[in-house]
Motif scaffolding. Structure first.
Motif, PDB file in Angstrom:
ATOM      1  N   CYS A   1     110.865 -13.650   3.722  1.00 52.42           N
ATOM      2  CA  CYS A   1     109.571 -13.416   4.366  1.00 52.42           C
ATOM      3  C   CYS A   1     109.648 -13.612   5.876  1.00 52.42           C
ATOM      4  O   CYS A   1     109.023 -12.863   6.633  1.00 52.42           O
ATOM      5  CB  CYS A   1     108.512 -14.331   3.772  1.00 52.42           C
TER       6      CYS A   1
ATOM      7  N   GLU B   1     100.258 -14.993   2.153  1.00 52.59           N
ATOM      8  CA  GLU B   1     101.657 -15.272   2.498  1.00 52.59           C
ATOM      9  C   GLU B   1     102.240 -16.351   1.601  1.00 52.59           C
ATOM     10  O   GLU B   1     103.425 -16.317   1.279  1.00 52.59           O
ATOM     11  CB  GLU B   1     101.812 -15.650   3.966  1.00 52.59           C
TER      12      GLU B   1
ATOM     13  N   ALA C   1     105.440 -18.862   5.768  1.00 53.24           N
ATOM     14  CA  ALA C   1     106.763 -18.564   5.208  1.00 53.24           C
ATOM     15  C   ALA C   1     107.775 -19.635   5.584  1.00 53.24           C
ATOM     16  O   ALA C   1     108.604 -20.045   4.760  1.00 53.24           O
ATOM     17  CB  ALA C   1     107.245 -17.198   5.694  1.00 53.24           C
TER      18      ALA C   1
ATOM     19  N   SER D   1     105.600 -15.614  -0.294  1.00 52.41           N
ATOM     20  CA  SER D   1     106.748 -16.502  -0.057  1.00 52.41           C
ATOM     21  C   SER D   1     107.171 -17.244  -1.310  1.00 52.41           C
ATOM     22  O   SER D   1     108.365 -17.410  -1.568  1.00 52.41           O
ATOM     23  CB  SER D   1     106.422 -17.505   1.056  1.00 52.41           C
TER      24      SER D   1
END
Length: 194
Positions: free
Chosen positions: A82, A160, A74, A164
């Protein structure tokens, strides 16, 4: 800074909207901004929520490594939403906030062991554009984590990246989730995003 909602904020209407509000309030105290965006596409919202529920049951990877990897990804992408939410989740999971709070300054922080540094470096390498993952990086982590945990780590970083990039593109900003954390999140060095 409040979210800019490049994709307009949806009204959480109907029975499903009431359920989203109730569940979100119980879990997080409010509806996460991403919920307002996903609500425009309810089948997608249900799919993402279902997948995230299954992801939460994966246990091959140490929770600290998982959090460090997610936060590093992030940070590399530059998603303040995030980072804020991830740090809040780390606190709620009783992870070591002294470590998690320093992800963005990991190169100069003295709180990480060698494996944690390798995890963060790998997450950054996977999240930069272009990717900078090396055979040596993967081999070192495989030797320390084992194959199952390495697969989970790689998938968590990829996930992620999806989160993100979606949230950043949608204009989502920190909602203040991490404000309840006892240790403030260390800011990223200027010009450090991929």
């Amino acid at each position: 800074m409040p979210s800019t909602f490049r994709i307009p904020k949806a009204d959480l209407t109907g029975l499903y909207g009431a359920v989203v509000r109730r569940v979100s309030k119980k879990m997080y105290g409010e509806v996460p901004d991403v919920g307002y965006v996903y609500f425009h596409h309810k089948p997608l919202l249900r799919a993402v929520m279902g997948f995230e529920t299954k992801v939460g049951k994966w246990k091959a990877l140490d929770p600290t490594y998982k959090s460090l990897a997610e936060m590093a990804a992030a940070s590399t992408i530059g998603c303040s939403w995030c980072l804020d939410f991830g740090y809040y989740l780390a606190r709620n999971a009783d992870l070591d906030l002294e470590k998690i709070s320093k992800v963005q300054v990991w190169r100069t922080a003295d709180v990480f062991d060698e494996t944690e540094r390798k995890v963060i470096e790998y997450a950054e390498a996977m999240s930069s554009t272009p990717m900078t993952v090396t055979d040596e990086m993967v081999a070192a982590l495989l030797a320390e984590l084992g194959t199952e945990a390495m697969v989970e780590l790689t998938q968590m970083i990829a996930l992620e990246n999806m989160r993100s990039r979606f949230n950043s593109a949608a204009g989502l900003q920190s909602q203040g989730y991490s404000d309840v954390c006892e240790i403030p999140l260390a800011p990223a060095p200027v010009g450090s995003h991929a």
